[in-house]
Design an enzyme around this catalytic site. Structure first.
Site, PDB file in Angstrom:
ATOM      1  N   GLU A 236      49.229  29.504  28.641  1.00 42.65           N
ATOM      2  CA  GLU A 236      49.679  30.164  29.866  1.00 42.65           C
ATOM      3  C   GLU A 236      50.705  31.250  29.565  1.00 42.65           C
ATOM      4  O   GLU A 236      50.682  32.340  30.154  1.00 42.65           O
ATOM      5  CB  GLU A 236      50.261  29.131  30.832  1.00 42.65           C
TER       6      GLU A 236
ATOM      7  N   ASN B 109      34.178  43.974  51.219  1.00 43.77           N
ATOM      8  CA  ASN B 109      34.689  43.362  50.000  1.00 43.77           C
ATOM      9  C   ASN B 109      33.606  42.450  49.462  1.00 43.77           C
ATOM     10  O   ASN B 109      33.056  41.633  50.196  1.00 43.77           O
ATOM     11  CB  ASN B 109      35.962  42.556  50.300  1.00 43.77           C
ATOM     12  N   GLY B 110      33.277  42.557  48.173  1.00 47.71           N
ATOM     13  CA  GLY B 110      32.251  41.720  47.585  1.00 47.71           C
ATOM     14  C   GLY B 110      31.254  42.538  46.787  1.00 47.71           C
ATOM     15  O   GLY B 110      31.513  43.692  46.427  1.00 47.71           O
TER      16      GLY B 110
ATOM     17  N   CYS C 248      40.062  43.729  46.609  1.00 45.99           N
ATOM     18  CA  CYS C 248      39.949  44.579  47.786  1.00 45.99           C
ATOM     19  C   CYS C 248      40.768  44.004  48.927  1.00 45.99           C
ATOM     20  O   CYS C 248      41.046  42.824  49.002  1.00 45.99           O
ATOM     21  CB  CYS C 248      38.507  44.769  48.238  1.00 45.99           C
TER      22      CYS C 248
ATOM     23  N   TRP D   5      38.730  47.881  45.053  1.00 47.86           N
ATOM     24  CA  TRP D   5      38.795  47.573  43.629  1.00 47.86           C
ATOM     25  C   TRP D   5      37.390  47.793  43.089  1.00 47.86           C
ATOM     26  O   TRP D   5      36.458  47.086  43.451  1.00 47.86           O
ATOM     27  CB  TRP D   5      39.255  46.133  43.437  1.00 47.86           C
TER      28      TRP D   5
ATOM     29  N   ARG E  87      46.638  42.409  45.979  1.00 45.37           N
ATOM     30  CA  ARG E  87      45.275  42.013  45.626  1.00 45.37           C
ATOM     31  C   ARG E  87      44.681  42.928  44.562  1.00 45.37           C
ATOM     32  O   ARG E  87      43.660  42.596  43.954  1.00 45.37           O
ATOM     33  CB  ARG E  87      44.387  42.027  46.876  1.00 45.37           C
TER      34      ARG E  87
ATOM     35  N   LYS F  13      50.212  35.228  30.485  1.00 42.05           N
ATOM     36  CA  LYS F  13      51.155  36.028  31.276  1.00 42.05           C
ATOM     37  C   LYS F  13      51.496  37.323  30.545  1.00 42.05           C
ATOM     38  O   LYS F  13      51.567  38.386  31.150  1.00 42.05           O
ATOM     39  CB  LYS F  13      52.432  35.226  31.550  1.00 42.05           C
TER      40      LYS F  13
ATOM     41  N   HIS G  81      44.106  26.410  10.364  1.00 41.78           N
ATOM     42  CA  HIS G  81      42.655  26.523  10.426  1.00 41.78           C
ATOM     43  C   HIS G  81      42.200  27.937  10.793  1.00 41.78           C
ATOM     44  O   HIS G  81      41.080  28.122  11.279  1.00 41.78           O
ATOM     45  CB  HIS G  81      42.088  25.508  11.418  1.00 41.78           C
TER      46      HIS G  81
ATOM     47  N   GLU H 189      48.486  39.674  30.688  1.00 41.74           N
ATOM     48  CA  GLU H 189      48.192  40.172  32.032  1.00 41.74           C
ATOM     49  C   GLU H 189      49.062  41.356  32.430  1.00 41.74           C
ATOM     50  O   GLU H 189      48.566  42.327  33.018  1.00 41.74           O
ATOM     51  CB  GLU H 189      48.402  39.056  33.063  1.00 41.74           C
TER      52      GLU H 189
ATOM     53  N   LYS I  24      44.323  39.871  42.640  1.00 38.50           N
ATOM     54  CA  LYS I  24      44.956  38.587  42.911  1.00 38.50           C
ATOM     55  C   LYS I  24      43.931  37.486  43.102  1.00 38.50           C
ATOM     56  O   LYS I  24      44.038  36.418  42.509  1.00 38.50           O
ATOM     57  CB  LYS I  24      45.841  38.697  44.158  1.00 38.50           C
TER      58      LYS I  24
END
Length: 621
Positions: A494, A100-101, A2, A74, A27, A498, A517, A501, A616
């Protein structure tokens, strides 16, 4: 998550707020809205989707006023829609809130307010707050003077928030207090901007940086009363507090795309400078250096350590995994890496001889902040590696090392990761010197290698044309594997993160020795395998893993060093980097993986800077 903006001054507020909301788009959001106060009346405009929809609405039905609040949402409670978009209003339409929250006890509040006659128009938890404030105003108005509206609003908000459980950063307007915005925060970021004859509030500094560089960061459990002439600050108990004004060193242009198509690719190309800036002035002296001089961490504390816990989420967690190798190798102290969202709920045997290293780009990550507080409750000291000055984690920590990367707007972290690795490498070297486990001659060799890293990152960036060719060949694939060993295993994770995402391709990063394995069952002619095979003490072992992949028809993308003999198959791709020592190689090796993910995502038509379902800064649990 948000975006919150607010303005009070003498200029038209809506253009300022719209520009601020655009600067917070990184964000992540799914709807947006603005409420403005003019002529004693609050009016609002809300729209689902991107800011362009709200902008079109405002062109057809403008809002006037020099006092306004705005929001990009969001979704947590309730689907993305105009009805669920902020700002939310009370029954009288004279009171408006953005938030926001997550309000954890909103159902309890909503049920009580519904029983007393309040009508709710959305599915959100936020609307419970605005009706609760309305109820408090009603009760307080019975004994308040008619000209007492500003303090009345403050007291109503204060009382309401003392009944709320959860995370929030919020701003409140009331038509009967036309010269005031009330703001408050707990566990979600909120910063005040102080101009000349005007005041701003926002979730993050870029929203108002065009207008002022003077920022005040609210702490948890604090409120702010914004007026055009300035701001005052209070605790939720009503006690007035003094706040420090932080001058922001970076300017607005640093948060713009500078001719690049996306923030992400701009930030990938800024990584040499991010690395340089993060270590500038911090390499020497080796004894009693940056950890004491800048972070305030006494060498005696380092010498007395029993154990180090590295705590983070997402990309920062991968940085911590690499940091563990460095700390154990150079500082000779046991280190554990913990996912913050798990660490905060475990019972730990922590004490004064343990150090918690908390790593976060924003410094507002809810789970990492909770882990920091948990560690401090058990008597441990906390060392923060963070990019944002004055953020919640840096205020809670005992010691702070800032990474100096400037604003990172792309949701998928790139240059902040490089900054975190640089910061952790500096920590490991200086901790090793302080503890006597790292001899000065070896430390100087590592420092000299660190100085060369920005140049090697620039060499990695020159691989981009070849990486684009690989992306064009592979962007329609549905699955990828990333494999590596030892220090570069976290880089495999990582790289896979990426790709997931921003391109929405399923990808997994594995320690190459684990292939047999289980994961090798996935390998066939249709799954590309990224192999990080730069020089290391396990390079021969990794070459064997490549042969295992190729024997099952797998197609490899091999990242190796210039001059290395690589047994590449006819369908394999090879990317070559300048040779370097294994210790610091992860800082460079991640760059081609970032570029590959970016160009695959672009070819797939994905929204690279604002990938679906992501934000974000994850400021709620």
């Amino acid at each position: 998550m948000c975006g919150i903006v607010g303005y009070i001054g003498s200029r038209p507020a809506v253009p300022i707020l719209m520009e601020g909301l655009r600067r917070l788009e990184y964000r992540g959001y799914d709807s947006a809205g603005i409420a403005a106060l003019a002529g004693g009346v609050i009016d609002r405009r809300r729209a689902s989707g991107k800011l362009g929809n709200l902008d079109a609405l405002l062109r057809d039905a403008p809002l006037k006023g020099t006092l306004a609040i705005g929001h990009t949402r969001w979704a947590t409670h309730g689907k993305p829609s105009e009805e669920n978009a902020h700002p939310h209003m009370d029954c009288t339409k004279s009171l408006v809130v953005i938030h926001n929250g997550i309000i954890e006890n909103y159902l309890e509040i909503k049920d009580a307010l519904t029983a007393s006659g309040h009508k709710f128009e959305s599915e959100t938890d936020t609307e419970a707050v605005v009706h609760l404030i309305e109820e408090k105003i009603k009760a307080l108005s019975k004994r308040a003077r008619a000209d007492f509206n500003d303090p009345l609003l403050f007291e109503a908000v204060r009382q309401a928030l003392n009944e709320v459980r959860g995370a929030y950063a919020l701003a409140v307007l009331w038509s009967k207090a036309p010269g005031t915005i009330i703001a408050a925060k707990t566990a979600s970021p909120l910063v005040i901007g102080l101009g000349t004859g005007e005041s701003f509030l926002a979730s993050d500094v870029p929203a108002f940086l065009e207008h002022t560089r003077n920022a005040v960061f609210l702490d948890d459990g604090e409120m702010a009363v914004l007026k055009s002439a300035g701001c005052s600050y209070f605790t939720l108990a009503g006690k007035k507090v003094r706040k420090q004004v932080h001058p922001i060193a970076w300017d607005r242009t640093m948060a713009e795309k500078a001719g690049h198509k996306h923030f992400m690719i701009k930030e990938i190309h800024e990584q040499p400078e991010a690395c340089e800036d993060s270590m500038r002035g911090r390499l020497y002296p080796l004894r009693d250096g940056v950890l004491q001089r800048e972070a305030g961490l006494d060498p005696a504390v380092l010498r007395g350590l029993r154990q180090i816990y590295l705590v983070a989420c997402g990309t920062a967690h991968h940085a911590c995994m690499i940091g563990r190798y460095w700390i154990e190798d150079l500082a000779d102290v046991p280190a554990q890496v913990e996912i913050a969202s798990e660490f905060r709920y475990r019972e730990h045997v922590l004490g004064p001889k343990d150090l918690v290293v908390a790593v976060s780009q924003s410094g507002e990550t809810a789970d990492t902040l909770a882990a920091v507080r948990s560690a401090k409750d058990k008597g441990s000291k906390v060392f923060a590696v963070c990019n944002c000055v004055g953020s919640a984690i840096t205020r809670a920590a005992d010691f702070v090392l800032y990474t100096r990367c400037g604003p990172e707007c792309g949701v998928a972290s790139t240059k902040a990761f490089i900054g975190q690795l640089t910061g952790l490498a500096l920590f490991a070297v200086h901790a090793g010197i302080a503890r006597g486990s790292l001899k000065e001659a070896r430390a100087r060799e590592i420092v000299e290698d660190l100085v060369r890293i920005p140049g090697r990152i620039r060499a990695a960036l020159k691989l981009e044309p070849r990486i684009i060719e690989i992306a064009e060949a592979l962007h329609k694939k549905s699955n990828f594997l990333y494999i590596a060993r030892h220090l570069n295993f976290p880089i495999a994770m990582e790289g896979a993160l990426k790709l997931k995402e921003i391109s929405y391709i399923h990808a997994e990063g594995y320690a190459a020795g684990e292939l047999k394995h289980g994961p090798i069952a996935l390998v066939d002619g249709d799954i590309p395998v990224m192999v990080i095979a730069t020089r290391s003490k396990v390079q021969d072992k990794l070459a064997s893993n490549v042969m295992e992949v190729r024997a099952r028809g797998g197609r490899c993308i091999i990242l190796c060093a210039e001059g290395d003999k690589v047994d590449a198959g006819k369908d394999d791709y090879v990317l070559r980097l300048p040779p370097m020592d294994e210790l610091l190689s992860p800082i460079v090796n991640v760059v081609p993986l970032q570029l590959l993910a970016y160009h695959i995502a672009v070819l797939r038509g994905c929204d690279v800077d604002q990938p679906r379902n992501l934000a974000k800064s994850v400021t709620v649990e």
